[in-house]
Design an enzyme around this catalytic site. Structure first.
Site, short mmCIF file in Angstrom:
data_model
loop_
_atom_site.label_atom_id
_atom_site.label_comp_id
_atom_site.label_asym_id
_atom_site.label_seq_id
_atom_site.Cartn_x
_atom_site.Cartn_y
_atom_site.Cartn_z
N ASP A 461 -9.78 9.02 3.44
CA ASP A 461 -9.92 7.60 3.82
C ASP A 461 -10.04 7.48 5.32
O ASP A 461 -10.83 6.70 5.83
CB ASP A 461 -8.74 6.78 3.30
CG ASP A 461 -7.40 7.29 3.81
OD1 ASP A 461 -7.28 8.50 4.10
OD2 ASP A 461 -6.47 6.47 3.95
N ARG A 465 -4.08 8.37 9.83
CA ARG A 465 -2.85 7.90 9.22
C ARG A 465 -2.52 8.61 7.91
O ARG A 465 -1.41 9.03 7.68
CB ARG A 465 -2.99 6.39 9.01
CG ARG A 465 -1.78 5.67 8.57
CD ARG A 465 -2.15 4.25 8.19
NE ARG A 465 -3.08 4.22 7.08
CZ ARG A 465 -4.05 3.32 6.92
NH1 ARG A 465 -4.22 2.37 7.81
NH2 ARG A 465 -4.83 3.36 5.88
N GLU A 466 -3.53 8.71 7.03
CA GLU A 466 -3.25 9.24 5.69
C GLU A 466 -4.00 10.53 5.37
O GLU A 466 -3.49 11.40 4.70
CB GLU A 466 -3.61 8.19 4.64
CG GLU A 466 -2.81 6.92 4.79
CD GLU A 466 -3.16 5.87 3.75
OE1 GLU A 466 -3.32 6.22 2.58
OE2 GLU A 466 -3.28 4.69 4.12
N ASP A 473 -12.30 5.01 -2.30
CA ASP A 473 -13.13 5.10 -1.10
C ASP A 473 -14.39 5.94 -1.37
O ASP A 473 -15.49 5.57 -0.98
CB ASP A 473 -12.32 5.69 0.07
CG ASP A 473 -11.10 4.84 0.40
OD1 ASP A 473 -10.42 4.39 -0.54
OD2 ASP A 473 -10.81 4.63 1.58
N TRP A 533 -10.68 2.30 -8.39
CA TRP A 533 -10.22 3.58 -7.83
C TRP A 533 -10.35 4.64 -8.93
O TRP A 533 -11.13 5.58 -8.79
CB TRP A 533 -8.79 3.43 -7.30
CG TRP A 533 -8.76 2.97 -5.88
CD1 TRP A 533 -8.48 3.74 -4.78
CD2 TRP A 533 -9.07 1.65 -5.36
NE1 TRP A 533 -8.58 2.98 -3.63
CE2 TRP A 533 -8.93 1.71 -3.96
CE3 TRP A 533 -9.43 0.44 -5.94
CZ2 TRP A 533 -9.16 0.60 -3.14
CZ3 TRP A 533 -9.65 -0.66 -5.12
CH2 TRP A 533 -9.53 -0.58 -3.75
N GLU A 764 -11.41 0.12 9.26
CA GLU A 764 -10.85 -0.11 7.93
C GLU A 764 -10.77 -1.60 7.62
O GLU A 764 -11.11 -2.04 6.52
CB GLU A 764 -9.43 0.49 7.89
CG GLU A 764 -8.66 0.19 6.62
CD GLU A 764 -7.26 0.79 6.63
OE1 GLU A 764 -6.76 1.11 7.73
OE2 GLU A 764 -6.68 0.94 5.54
N HIS A 781 -12.66 4.44 8.93
CA HIS A 781 -12.72 4.40 7.46
C HIS A 781 -14.19 4.19 7.11
O HIS A 781 -14.78 3.21 7.53
CB HIS A 781 -11.96 3.17 6.96
CG HIS A 781 -10.62 3.45 6.38
ND1 HIS A 781 -9.59 3.99 7.10
CD2 HIS A 781 -10.12 3.23 5.13
CE1 HIS A 781 -8.52 4.08 6.31
NE2 HIS A 781 -8.83 3.63 5.11
#
Ligand code: RAM
Length: 891
Positions: A461, A465-466, A473, A533, A764, A781
């Site tokens: 993504d 951060r992640e 995505d 998703w 994002e 993103h």
């Protein structure tokens, strides 16, 4: 040369160490040919297919004797086409890796750790063994993998150029092995085989929860070196009990936290013969077995490019800030580390604060389930040993950044001292777009860079951060990605993790690979199974099939998609949303097909939406409009997939189910007057894109969408899910002008607003950078960058046709607008090079189309004229659309 070119095995140009004995072979037909009538393949090993009739030039299964493990097959192809018999192509090759668990003699080894510091602060380990060769070596291959992250060395040389190996997979099920040609590195006599081993994804911090030790509490290494001697004998060097370990000068290494190298602790010469490693520890041997060892169908992660900083500033006396001018994924290489004992701290970020210094505040993790916000990480340290020529390049971590702050240097660093190293999966570029509007070109570039920032062995993504393989995505971006790069193998690899991560009840994990904390027994389990998703399991394979003609991926993912749709079917049938129960105790018949329960991310991040702490309440909302729409869409795709793979009964069942779901959606969300509920842009986009409204309502649905856009001051109102379809549905329903107005809108929220604010990657959130320059959420993103597929599909007009997948047939239907005076796109499809280039000259529209051999294009000119274009380059002229005559066309 009049011969086939671009020979590939399983989509790879350099297929070293592949995991199949029957790779599918592909080639481009010779320039100047039209259709292939027959082909003939022969191998250097003596197999000859003879003349095989037919047009197949992609995914042709290798039909020769199956190679054993570690065998190379060299091959060439010639074809007969309408232009006659071609020459033989140049030789290509593929080579298998270790195909069977029984091929492994090496033992898993683990460095001895007397104490294990907390995750984020753990050192890398060196592993080594001396070995000697008694007769000259004519061929040497290393097969290696790790539970952790490894770099292999032989006689002081780093082996290969792959980074972050073995890559990221669902380690419980699959672990990738790399194969390297090390022939040139082996010496006669004494040798040393070594490795640097760190935590990586396997044991280090991972994802939004910063979970760690997710697949095990120790790191392990497995390597097997096969030597083929000039005299025909073979020998093998393996990891085993005789190896020794010591901690490296990399005193801390973590993908998220960063890397700390103390160069004073460098064990000079550790990887060459003659080094005294007697004080090293004897390694432990572990029994991890060899099941689940696989090879990747994707190219490896590499250092793909280097960037020279565009500026260096000194916001405070003790620090310098380098600006790469581009937001990237990767790391830096720094030279001039100062005199011995200098300790430098490098902080990487996407944004500058008001003081001109790097800030990572917007990348900290502040979630309801966390006791306190977590640090952003991305901080490296290096202590200089004062040796001339010393450099720092941390390869056991990655950072998403444009800016790097360097603290602790006593002197003055210059732009010459630092390089930004761009690191990502080394995908083959296949698509380009350019037009007369510089800002649109920059938007396209930003989307490309966002993709490059987020293809790091898995689709992530964000690189900050992640760094997680969010299914939604890639679901929404994969079609765009396939216009830009060859993502066939890359996506197929990831889909295997999606399959491996699927829960027993059919739930598709939010993220793949999913660590335990994110799995069915973790604290965020209740946040999985979302529409849009989980549907990645159906949509991504279908998109790959369209773009690459890969049927195998449909067959392979079939069980995963049907299990997902089975779960959805049960969820729709068995449960009702509490709000609906309140409205009527008894379910209406259509509710059997209405998916109104479970957790859904929903449209996600529409303008102004910042869910954060409100997630628990947000989770309770009824999102049946979105979930049922995806249920209808995915079942219809499943029906098409079933037809392709010859499951006609299943196809009929899914077709019927999809129609019932559509009816249910209509009953619930279309009012008697034909208006849609909810009255949002996203809902109207989905209604049109997923064919949810009956034909007679399409025009009015589109008109209402336009009204909603106008009511918002000609601004978009979509989030993650509907944004990719917004401009296409407008264009398809007669509102091309509005589509272009949105594309060119530059007040917030809009894409060009991002560009005007200096974005070099896609934000994002639509509100990524506030008026005062403050950043929020990730600035890298790709999801909202999916808009650039409009430029390929509509502006340039190149569109694949799922009935003739892989662009065997395609459309070139440019839909100029927005005052653009010219545009051009190119696409390297599995058959060859497609190009569409147009320009407005006075009142004339001129289009040049290139159609690769083996394919046919349907060309649709802006005046509606249709032409069938055969292989070759063609020019078409027509009257320019009124709005675009030279006076109207400005860009
Ligand atoms: C965010 C991720 C991702 C999105 C999910 C729902 O935290 O960054 O992009 O898919 O949430």
């Amino acid at each position: 040369m009049n011969a086939p070119t671009c020979l590939r095995a399983e989509q790879l140009e350099h297929a070293l160490g592949i995991g199949t004995r029957r790779p599918r072979l592909s080639w481009w037909l010779p320039a100047g040919s039209g259709v292939q009538l027959a082909h003939r393949i022969r191998t250097g090993e003596g197999w000859d297919s003879g003349r095989v009739e037919g047009a197949d030039s992609i995914h042709v299964p290798y039909g020769g004797p199956p190679p054993g493990s570690g065998e190379r097959i060299t091959w060439q192809v010639k074809v007969w086409t309408d232009a006659g018999e071609s020459d033989w192509s140049e030789w290509a090759w593929f080579e298998t890796g270790l195909l069977d668990p029984s091929d492994w003699q090496a033992l898993w080894i683990e460095p001895v750790e007397t104490e294990v510091p907390p995750a984020g602060h753990r050192p890398a380990h060196l592993l080594r063994t001396p070995f000697s060769t008694t007769s000259p070596v004519r061929r040497a291959r290393l097969h290696a993998t790790a539970q952790g992250l490894y770099e292999a060395y032989l006689n002081g040389e780093r082996i290969g150029d792959a980074e972050l190996t073995p890559g990221f997979t669902q380690y419980d099920a699959r672990l990738q092995v790399q194969t390297y040609d090390v022939t040139a590195l082996v010496r006669e006599g004494d040798n040393v085989l070594g490795a640097v081993l760190s935590d990586g994804w396997f044991r280090g911090q991972i994802g939004i929860t910063r979970a760690h030790d997710q697949w095990g509490e120790r790191v392990s290494y497995l390597a097997q070196l096969h030597l083929e001697h000039e005299d025909g004998t073979t020998s093998v060097v393996c990891t085993g009990k005789h190896w020794r370990s010591a901690t490296a000068h990399i005193v801390e290494a973590d993908l998220i936290a960063g890397q700390f190298s103390d160069l004073r602790r460098t064990r000079t010469g550790w990887d060459v013969p003659g080094y005294d490693g007697q004080d090293w520890e004897t390694v432990d041997v572990a029994d991890h077995g060899y099941a689940g060892l696989v090879t990747s169908p994707a190219p490896p992660v590499r250092r793909v490019e280097e960037l020279v900083p565009v500026s260096v500033t000194r916001p405070r006396p003790d620090r310098q800030v380098f600006d790469l001018g581009q937001n990237i994924n990767g790391w830096v290489r720094l030279r001039d580390l100062g005199p011995k004992d200098t300790r430098l701290t490098l902080t990487h970020g996407e944004s500058l604060g008001h003081d001109g210094d790097v800030t990572t505040d917007h990348l900290r993790i502040d979630m309801p389930f966390l006791p306190e916000p977590l640090p952003a990480g991305q901080v490296d340290h290096v202590v200089s040993a004062g040796r001339p020529g010393e450099t720092f390049e941390p390869r056991h971590t990655t950072h998403g950044f444009r800016y790097v702050r360097v603290e602790g240097h006593p002197g003055e660093l210059t732009a010459d001292d630092l390089r930004g190293v761009v690191v990502h999966t080394d995908l083959r570029r296949t698509g380009w777009f350019e037009c007369g509007d510089e800002r649109i070109n920059r938007l396209h570039e930003a989307a490309v860079w966002s993709m490059r920032g987020n293809v790091c062995d898995i689709p992530t993504d964000c690189p900050t951060r992640e760094r997680a393989g969010w299914t939604g995505d890639w679901q929404l971006f994969a079609p765009t990605a396939a216009f830009l790069y060859d993502v066939a193998g890359f996506s197929a690899k990831w889909l295997r993790d999606v399959a491996a991560d699927q829960w027993p009840d059919g739930t598709v994990s939010n993220i793949s690979p999913a660590c335990r904390t994110e799995g069915p027994n973790g604290p965020v389990a209740h946040l999985n199974g979302s529409a849009g998703w989980g549907d990645a399991a159906v949509i991504v394979p279908w998109q790959l099939y369209r773009a690459y003609g890969d049927r195998a991926v449909l067959e392979e993912l079939w069980p995963t998609m049907t299990a997902w749709l089975g779960r959805t079917e049960r969820a729709a049938r068995e449960a009702r949303h509490p709000d609906r129960v309140l409205r009527s105790a008894e379910p209406a018949p259509h509710e059997r097909y209405l998916w109104d329960t479970g957790f859904h991310w929903g449209e996600w991040l529409v303008p102004g939406e910042h869910i954060g702490d409100d997630l628990p309440q947000y989770a309770q909302l009824d999102k049946a409009d979105i979930a049922t729409a995806y249920y209808a869409h995915s079942t219809r795709l499943a029906a098409r997939i079933a037809r392709v793979i010859g499951r006609d009964e299943k196809a009929a069942a899914y077709e019927e189910l999809s129609e019932r779901i559509r009816d249910s959606w209509r009953t619930e969300f279309i009012a008697p007057d034909g208006s849609l509920r909810p009255d949002t842009q996203a809902n109207h986009v989905r209604a049109l894109a997923f064919d949810l409204v009956p034909k007679e309502l399409r025009a009015r649905t589109a008109e209402r969408l336009v009204e909603l856009v106008r009511d918002a001051g000609t601004h978009l109102g979509t989030g993650f899910l509907a944004t990719p379809d917004l401009l296409p549905v407008l264009a398809d329903t007669g509102h091309l002008d509005v589509a272009y107005e949105l594309l060119l809108q530059d007040s917030a929220p809009s894409w060009l607003h991002m560009i005007d604010r200096g974005a070099t990657t896609i934000w994002e959130s639509w509100e990524g950078v506030a008026d005062d320059g403050t950043a929020r959420d990730s600035l890298n993103h790709y999801s909202k960058g999916a808009v650039v597929s409009f430029l390929h599909r509509y502006t340039a007009g190149i569109e694949p046709d799922a009935d003739f997948p892989g662009y065997q047939r395609f459309t070139v239907a440019p839909r100029p607008g927005g005052g653009l005076a010219s545009a051009r796109a190119e696409h390297h499809c599995p058959y060859g090079r497609i190009a569409s280039a147009w320009e407005v000259d006075g009142d004339r529209f001129r289009l040049d189309v290139t159609v690769p051999p083996g394919t046919t294009a349907e060309v649709v000119l802006p005046d509606g004229t249709r032409r069938t274009a055969l292989p070759g380059t063609h020019t078409y002229l027509c009257a320019a659309p009124a709005a675009l005559t030279t006076t109207g066309a400005t860009r």
